[in-house]
Design an enzyme around this catalytic site. Structure first.
Site, short mmCIF file in Angstrom:
data_model
loop_
_atom_site.label_atom_id
_atom_site.label_comp_id
_atom_site.label_asym_id
_atom_site.label_seq_id
_atom_site.Cartn_x
_atom_site.Cartn_y
_atom_site.Cartn_z
N SER A 15 0.75 -1.17 -0.17
CA SER A 15 0.00 -0.04 0.01
C SER A 15 0.81 1.28 -0.05
O SER A 15 1.86 1.37 0.75
CB SER A 15 -1.00 -0.02 1.28
OG SER A 15 -1.60 1.22 1.19
N LYS A 66 -13.80 -4.27 1.60
CA LYS A 66 -14.60 -2.94 1.54
C LYS A 66 -16.25 -3.48 1.55
O LYS A 66 -16.84 -2.32 1.82
CB LYS A 66 -14.50 -2.47 0.20
CG LYS A 66 -13.35 -1.54 -0.04
CD LYS A 66 -13.05 -1.13 -1.67
CE LYS A 66 -11.60 -0.70 -1.86
NZ LYS A 66 -11.40 0.15 -2.97
N ASN A 94 -14.60 2.39 1.56
CA ASN A 94 -13.25 2.54 1.73
C ASN A 94 -12.73 3.55 2.79
O ASN A 94 -11.46 3.61 2.96
CB ASN A 94 -12.45 2.54 0.41
CG ASN A 94 -12.50 4.32 -0.20
OD1 ASN A 94 -13.48 4.93 0.45
ND2 ASN A 94 -11.68 4.59 -0.94
N ASP A 109 -13.63 6.25 -3.68
CA ASP A 109 -12.92 5.97 -4.85
C ASP A 109 -13.64 6.67 -5.95
O ASP A 109 -12.99 7.27 -6.99
CB ASP A 109 -13.19 4.37 -5.14
CG ASP A 109 -12.19 3.72 -4.23
OD1 ASP A 109 -11.08 4.26 -3.98
OD2 ASP A 109 -12.30 2.34 -3.93
N ALA A 135 -17.28 -5.44 -12.46
CA ALA A 135 -18.25 -5.37 -11.84
C ALA A 135 -18.01 -5.87 -10.34
O ALA A 135 -18.93 -6.25 -9.55
CB ALA A 135 -19.43 -6.09 -12.42
N GLY A 137 -15.59 -4.70 -6.48
CA GLY A 137 -15.68 -3.81 -5.74
C GLY A 137 -15.43 -2.30 -6.06
O GLY A 137 -16.04 -1.39 -5.88
N LYS A 163 -22.66 -10.67 -12.60
CA LYS A 163 -22.29 -9.58 -11.68
C LYS A 163 -22.76 -8.25 -12.13
O LYS A 163 -22.81 -7.21 -11.40
CB LYS A 163 -20.71 -9.77 -11.42
CG LYS A 163 -20.64 -11.05 -10.50
CD LYS A 163 -19.24 -10.76 -10.10
CE LYS A 163 -18.69 -12.10 -9.70
NZ LYS A 163 -17.12 -11.69 -9.41
N MET A 227 -7.49 1.55 -13.71
CA MET A 227 -7.57 2.07 -12.22
C MET A 227 -6.42 1.27 -11.75
O MET A 227 -5.88 1.71 -10.65
CB MET A 227 -8.92 1.22 -11.50
CG MET A 227 -10.03 2.10 -11.93
SD MET A 227 -11.11 1.66 -10.66
CE MET A 227 -12.68 2.42 -11.34
N TYR A 229 -2.20 0.63 -11.09
CA TYR A 229 -1.41 1.56 -11.32
C TYR A 229 0.29 0.74 -11.14
O TYR A 229 0.07 -0.35 -10.42
CB TYR A 229 -1.17 2.58 -10.21
CG TYR A 229 -1.61 2.27 -9.01
CD1 TYR A 229 -3.05 2.23 -8.27
CD2 TYR A 229 -0.53 1.79 -7.89
CE1 TYR A 229 -3.38 2.03 -7.16
CE2 TYR A 229 -0.97 1.48 -6.78
CZ TYR A 229 -2.30 1.49 -6.41
OH TYR A 229 -2.78 1.11 -5.07
P1 NAP Z 1 -12.89 -7.52 -7.25
O1 NAP Z 1 -13.90 -6.87 -6.34
O2 NAP Z 1 -11.75 -8.66 -7.27
O3 NAP Z 1 -13.31 -7.43 -8.76
C1 NAP Z 1 -12.44 -7.98 -9.83
C2 NAP Z 1 -13.16 -7.56 -11.15
O4 NAP Z 1 -12.11 -7.66 -12.02
C3 NAP Z 1 -14.33 -8.36 -11.37
O5 NAP Z 1 -15.12 -7.44 -12.27
C4 NAP Z 1 -13.76 -9.51 -12.23
O6 NAP Z 1 -14.69 -10.17 -13.30
C5 NAP Z 1 -12.73 -8.72 -12.86
N1 NAP Z 1 -11.52 -9.87 -13.43
C6 NAP Z 1 -10.64 -10.22 -12.62
N2 NAP Z 1 -9.71 -11.02 -13.31
C7 NAP Z 1 -10.13 -10.99 -14.80
C8 NAP Z 1 -9.44 -11.48 -15.88
N3 NAP Z 1 -8.47 -12.14 -15.93
N4 NAP Z 1 -10.07 -10.97 -17.10
C9 NAP Z 1 -11.43 -10.28 -17.04
N5 NAP Z 1 -11.89 -9.71 -15.69
C10 NAP Z 1 -11.42 -10.05 -14.62
O7 NAP Z 1 -11.72 -6.26 -7.20
P2 NAP Z 1 -11.78 -4.68 -7.13
O8 NAP Z 1 -11.68 -4.35 -5.88
O9 NAP Z 1 -12.99 -4.50 -7.82
O10 NAP Z 1 -10.54 -4.06 -7.64
C11 NAP Z 1 -10.30 -4.18 -9.22
C12 NAP Z 1 -8.96 -3.62 -9.62
O11 NAP Z 1 -9.35 -2.28 -9.22
C13 NAP Z 1 -7.81 -3.90 -8.89
O12 NAP Z 1 -6.79 -3.86 -9.92
C14 NAP Z 1 -7.51 -2.54 -7.92
O13 NAP Z 1 -6.16 -2.46 -7.68
C15 NAP Z 1 -8.10 -1.46 -8.57
N6 NAP Z 1 -8.39 -0.11 -8.03
C16 NAP Z 1 -7.57 1.00 -7.72
C17 NAP Z 1 -8.06 2.19 -7.19
C18 NAP Z 1 -7.15 3.44 -7.14
O14 NAP Z 1 -7.27 4.01 -6.44
N7 NAP Z 1 -6.43 3.63 -8.34
C19 NAP Z 1 -9.16 1.91 -6.18
C20 NAP Z 1 -9.83 0.56 -6.22
C21 NAP Z 1 -9.37 -0.46 -7.00
P3 NAP Z 1 -15.53 -11.28 -12.96
O15 NAP Z 1 -16.78 -10.59 -12.17
O16 NAP Z 1 -16.03 -12.19 -14.04
O17 NAP Z 1 -15.04 -12.47 -11.63
#
Ligand code: NAP
Length: 283
Positions: A15, A66, A94, A109, A135, A137, A163, A227, A229
């Site tokens: 982090s 979250k 968050n 976020d 779709a 978090g 989802k 999203m 980085y």
């Molecule tokens: P999450 O709740 O686990 O959701 C994961 C999402 O990614 C789901 O839609 C999943 O699809 C999809 N996915 C996972 N692996 C995949 C693949 N190989 N091909 C296609 N789709 C895939 O995770 P999250 O919390 O939403 O986080 C998602 C990303 O956002 C992370 O990389 C996180 O670091 C980033 N993020 C960045 C910030 C920022 O401040 N920059 C803030 C929040 C999150 P399914 O539904 O089909 O499983």
């Protein structure tokens, strides 16, 4: 007296939040310390309770807690919190604010993403065609502020269709979004639609996986926003190759969402530009 804050996740060692909040505190003269805490996967609520007993004033919450954070937030709010588009209906939180017997919760976020796009990249979202990929978090957390900023139909594109459908169902329970057009689409079925803003809110980049997108998906002048980085993802490479005018990662969003949390806790808006610049130099 120094006030204490934390970010809770599992894993958490990667982090950047402690570094960001340290820079905010130095810049604004706020007397705080901010630490990273790894909670056991079955011990989020107990960790929050411990921090509250120890006198912490609030915390950030990251993967995978979250949704649990949304369950323990019990309703206090403040002017700073009310200024944010509430995402409680998306059930992913968050930022927690601790008061004597209550816990307030918000998702910063979405505001972070919208601020990065509109303020830092200077791309207005109003009336833009938005494709939100994912779709989970992260997508749930940004949907409400995105819809408010764009006031336009939006497509949620996800590997698992149900989802995306559930996310639509949850957000359209909110009265103000009942008449907004939100279309869930599963991977491979986008057709020839074009978008002005395409946001990758999946974690596909973590495993260097491709998102199946038509080569024509980027409208002239389009923004491609990942999203994630820290590195160039396959989505970003695809966007550069197929006509996106602006391609960026989520570092700006990370700093902007932290700034919103800092404002909730301290009532002070830090200047994000020098912090983003400092973190970019470390990449
Ligand atoms: P999450 O709740 O686990 O959701 C994961 C999402 O990614 C789901 O839609 C999943 O699809 C999809 N996915 C996972 N692996 C995949 C693949 N190989 N091909 C296609 N789709 C895939 O995770 P999250 O919390 O939403 O986080 C998602 C990303 O956002 C992370 O990389 C996180 O670091 C980033 N993020 C960045 C910030 C920022 O401040 N920059 C803030 C929040 C999150 P399914 O539904 O089909 O499983």
């Amino acid at each position: 007296m120094t006030d204490r804050y934390a970010v809770i996740g599992n894993p958490i060692s990667h982090s950047k939040s402690p570094q960001i909040h340290k820079m905010f505190a130095e810049q604004t003269g706020q007397d705080i310390i901010y630490v990273a805490i790894e909670a056991p996967l079955d011990g989020f609520a107990a960790t929050v309770e411990r921090l509250r007993k120890e006198g912490y004033k609030g915390c950030n919450v990251t993967v995978p807690f979250k949704f649990e954070a949304a369950m323990i937030a019990n309703g206090i709010s403040s002017e700073a919190m009310d200024a944010l588009e509430s995402n409680n209906e998306a059930d992913a939180i968050n930022t927690l604010l601790f008061q004597t017997d209550k816990i307030g919760g918000r998702n910063t976020d979405g505001a972070g993403l919208v601020n990065d796009i509109e303020k830092n990249l200077k791309i207005p979202l109003k009336h833009k065609r938005i494709l939100l990929i994912g779709a989970g978090g992260a997508a749930a957390g940004v949907l409400n502020p995105l819809l408010v900023a764009s006031q336009s139909p939006l497509v949620i594109y996800n590997r698992t269709l149900n989802k995306a459908e559930n996310l639509k169902k949850t957000i359209t329970q909110h009265e103000k979004f009942q008449h907004v057009s939100i279309k869930p689409v599963e991977f491979g079925k986008l057709g020839d639609a074009q978008f002005d803003v395409i946001i990758n809110a999946t974690s596909a980049g973590l495993t260097d996986s491709e998102i199946p997108l038509p080569e024509t998906v980027f409208a002239p002048g389009a923004l491609a926003y990942d999203m994630m980085y820290g590195r160039e993802t396959p989505f970003m490479k695809f966007a550069r190759k197929h006509g996106a005018a602006v391609v960026t990662d989520g570092l700006g969003m990370l700093v902007e969402q932290a700034a919103e949390a800092f404002f909730i806790w301290r009532g002070v808006h830090p200047d994000t530009a020098p912090v983003i610049k400092a973190l970019r130099q470390q990449q």
